[in-house]
Design a protein around this motif. Structure first.
Motif, PDB file in Angstrom:
ATOM      1  N   ASP A 165       1.885   7.266   0.491  1.00 14.78           N
ATOM      2  CA  ASP A 165       0.488   7.563   0.209  1.00 14.78           C
ATOM      3  C   ASP A 165      -0.068   8.625   1.156  1.00 14.78           C
ATOM      4  OD1 ASP A 165       0.452   6.044   2.514  1.00 14.78           O
ATOM      5  OD2 ASP A 165      -1.150   4.695   1.868  1.00 14.78           O
ATOM      6  N   ALA A 166       0.826   9.357   1.833  1.00 13.90           N
ATOM      7  CA  ALA A 166       0.378  10.422   2.732  1.00 13.90           C
ATOM      8  C   ALA A 166      -0.409  11.469   1.943  1.00 13.90           C
ATOM      9  CB  ALA A 166       1.577  11.076   3.422  1.00 13.90           C
ATOM     10  N   ILE A 199       5.572  11.113  -3.353  1.00 17.45           N
ATOM     11  CA  ILE A 199       4.193  10.619  -3.335  1.00 17.45           C
ATOM     12  C   ILE A 199       4.041   9.654  -4.502  1.00 17.45           C
ATOM     13  CG2 ILE A 199       1.750  11.233  -3.407  1.00 17.45           C
ATOM     14  CD1 ILE A 199       2.603  14.114  -2.665  1.00 17.45           C
ATOM     15  N   TYR A 200       3.612   8.420  -4.215  1.00 13.59           N
ATOM     16  CA  TYR A 200       3.379   7.429  -5.262  1.00 13.59           C
ATOM     17  C   TYR A 200       1.899   7.056  -5.261  1.00 13.59           C
ATOM     18  CZ  TYR A 200       8.434   6.936  -4.620  1.00 13.59           C
ATOM     19  OH  TYR A 200       9.775   7.180  -4.489  1.00 13.59           O
ATOM     20  N   GLU A 245       0.821  -1.199   0.000  1.00 12.27           N
ATOM     21  CA  GLU A 245       0.000   0.000   0.000  1.00 12.27           C
ATOM     22  C   GLU A 245       0.859   1.255   0.000  1.00 12.27           C
ATOM     23  OE1 GLU A 245      -2.742  -0.082   3.207  1.00 12.27           O
ATOM     24  OE2 GLU A 245      -3.872  -1.821   2.442  1.00 12.27           O
ATOM     25  N   SER A 246       2.020   1.181   0.658  1.00 14.43           N
ATOM     26  CA  SER A 246       2.890   2.359   0.744  1.00 14.43           C
ATOM     27  C   SER A 246       4.281   1.930   1.191  1.00 14.43           C
ATOM     28  CB  SER A 246       2.317   3.384   1.729  1.00 14.43           C
ATOM     29  OG  SER A 246       2.321   2.850   3.051  1.00 14.43           O
ATOM     30  N   THR A 284       8.927   0.897  -5.558  1.00 12.72           N
ATOM     31  CA  THR A 284       8.071   1.910  -4.952  1.00 12.72           C
ATOM     32  C   THR A 284       6.984   1.186  -4.146  1.00 12.72           C
ATOM     33  OG1 THR A 284       6.743   2.142  -6.988  1.00 12.72           O
ATOM     34  CG2 THR A 284       8.584   3.662  -6.693  1.00 12.72           C
ATOM     35  N   ALA A 285       5.733   1.602  -4.245  1.00 13.35           N
ATOM     36  CA  ALA A 285       4.656   0.914  -3.508  1.00 13.35           C
ATOM     37  C   ALA A 285       4.012  -0.122  -4.420  1.00 13.35           C
ATOM     38  CB  ALA A 285       3.631   1.925  -3.019  1.00 13.35           C
TER      39      ALA A 285
END
Length: 527
Positions: free
Chosen positions: A182-183, A336-337, A55-56, A356-357
């Motif tokens: 994913d913030a 941010i992804y 997820e992140s 990455t995520a």
């Protein structure tokens, strides 16, 4: 008796040393393999693979100073998750910048310095290599690591960030803060906080990106051209920002307390969100380092100076001084992804590894029954390797897939959870640990292999009983290294800024035959 040998290339030498002490071996100085009391062999063990959908990942620079790569753009590959990669960053601080018209007494009378704001841009240098040769009349660069569609421009929007970027954990001020990929960062108003001069701004790397031409202004309204170039004429994006908005919310506040201290400034203007948007396009890495070519918010202005001379009523034009204020993207910087599911599922008996995520995989190589069976053999482990073959029908280009993968253990921490932990081979036998992409003779992607001899030896000789699964992921440099600045850290971090993906064959022998994912143990044993 099971003894541990780190590398296959020295195994026979080590065995020669071992048998000199053993009464059962009499052929001192000869090859152990030829000894009639000693036999060697190998065994292939099936592995069980379970995909892990992320997820992140951790995406801030707070603990490590800077991420290795900051990406902007959209990367769509049907077999892997689509990535919209963006950046949020604080700005560097300038103490009490000046921009008010100035009157100063001089021997000749009085000089008026009139400030005119000409242009506001966000400057984002590409990661590129200069390939200009002697005789070339124009800059020539190779853009490094571009991914996606090189012919499709990507939308780029710049917003004012309204989330305070704190380097201390708000719930525990004694600990460092962290931000996941994913913030969510607050934009109070998507219209007023959109800072682009052109709301439809798009970027596409070209050789022409080595300069930016804009208009400067005299105080009487006349104009002249000026050009921005980076050192060595390196390529960059210049995103023009709305001069009216930037004057109101930033330039006109220079004289206020917001620019008196760094803390006041960081709270007043909490940074920029540089946001990529789209379902397809191109993704590129950018330089956010602290050198003269670093990414920055730039205010280009002109000081028109006039002087009053004796006997003349009106002020007389003296000169024009072009200048600028540059606020680098520094302090807390986060990636941010925004990930979207792949449009094509992996083929049967294949699995995906993406950075990455993206996705990782859980690799189960032994259960307790098999472990006890192996221990009863009393083997001397010469070598143990874990191999994963690339699906060569999907991954035909060696440059678009990860150049290295990484494996670690999700270790049972005894508290109902797991702790990501380095395998001992990763630091004891770093030179041979592996994980690098191996190519065929015709330069095509073939496989990734890990040497985990220490780990398997520790299990078979009962040094450890922990058979927690291994985790396979895209290697992230340097955060996946067990040793940093000479200090060992066995905890594996969750950073990952490598967006590439690869499709691997799983452990099904019927479907994948000799190319299946497998653990191979080479051993020696007394007859």
């Amino acid at each position: 008796m099971i003894r541990k040998i780190g590398a296959l290339g020295i195994s026979l030498l080590c065995l020669g040393a071992i048998i000199s002490c053993e009464k059962d071996f009499n052929d001192i100085g000869t090859n152990v393999v030829s000894n009639t009391k000693f036999e060697t062999g190998e065994i292939l063990l099936d592995v069980e693979i379970t995909p892990i959908d992320l997820e992140s990942v951790q995406a801030d620079n707070i603990a490590i100073g800077a991420l290795g790569e900051y990406w902007l753009g959209v990367y769509k590959s049907n077999h892997y998750k689509t990535i919209e990669s963006s950046i949020v960053s604080q700005l560097g601080f300038i103490n009490s910048p000046k921009n008010e018209d100035v009157k100063a007494a001089t021997a000749n009378g009085e000089i008026d310095s009139i400030y005119v704001l000409d242009k506001v841009i966000l400057k984002l240098p590409y990661t590129a290599t200069n390939i200009r040769e002697t005789g070339d009349t124009k800059p020539k660069f190779r853009f490094d690591s571009l991914l996606g569609n090189p012919n499709l421009a990507t939308s780029l929007k710049v917003f004012r960030n309204n989330t305070y970027l704190n380097n201390l954990n708000p719930t525990n001020p004694s600990a460092s803060n962290s931000f996941q990929s994913d913030a969510i960062y607050q934009v109070l108003d998507p219209v007023t906080d959109l800072l682009n001069e052109d709301g439809d701004f798009k970027f596409l790397p070209t050789q022409k990106d080595s300069m930016f031409v804009f208009k400067r202004h005299y105080s009487n309204g006349n104009e002249f051209n000026d050009t921005i170039k980076l050192e060595n004429k390196a390529p960059f994006i210049a995103v023009p920002l709305d001069i009216t908005k930037m004057k109101s919310i930033f330039w006109d506040n220079f004289k206020n307390d917001h620019f008196k201290t760094r803390d006041a400034f960081n709270n007043f203007f909490r940074g920029l969100i540089v946001k990529s948007e789209g379902t397809d396009g191109l993704m590129a890495p950018f330089s956010l380092t602290g050198n003269s070519a670093s990414a920055s918010l730039e205010f280009h202005y002109t000081i028109s100076r006039y002087e009053k001379k004796e006997g003349i009523t009106d002020l007389v034009f003296k000169d024009t001084v072009p200048s600028s204020y540059s606020f680098p993207l520094s302090g807390i910087r986060n990636s941010i992804y925004n990930m979207s599911s792949a449009t094509t599922s992996p083929p049967a008996n294949n699995f995906i590894i993406q950075g990455t995520a993206g996705t990782m995989a859980k690799i189960k190589i032994l259960d307790n029954t098999k472990l006890q069976e192996l221990r009863s053999n009393n083997w001397l482990v010469n070598d143990a390797s874990l191999s994963f073959h690339v699906n060569q029908n999907i991954n035909t280009n060696k440059n678009t897939i990860p150049q290295r993968l990484f494996v670690y253990q999700d270790k049972d921490n005894g508290n109902g959870g797991t702790t990501p932990t380095q395998l001992t081979d990763a630091y004891r036998e770093n030179a041979t640990f592996g994980g690098n992409l191996e190519l065929t003779e015709d330069d095509k992607p073939e496989k990734y292999t890990f040497r985990i001899t220490d780990y398997i030896s520790d299990l078979l000789n009962s040094t450890t009983n922990d058979i927690s699964p291994l985790i396979l992921k895209v290697y992230n440099n340097p955060t996946d290294n067990a040793v940093a600045n000479g200090v060992l850290d066995v905890n594996v971090k969750s950073y990952n800024w490598n967006p590439r993906g690869v499709t691997l064959l799983d452990g099904n022998e019927t479907a994948n035959g000799a190319k299946r994912a497998v653990l191979k143990i080479s051993y020696s044993k007394e007859k």
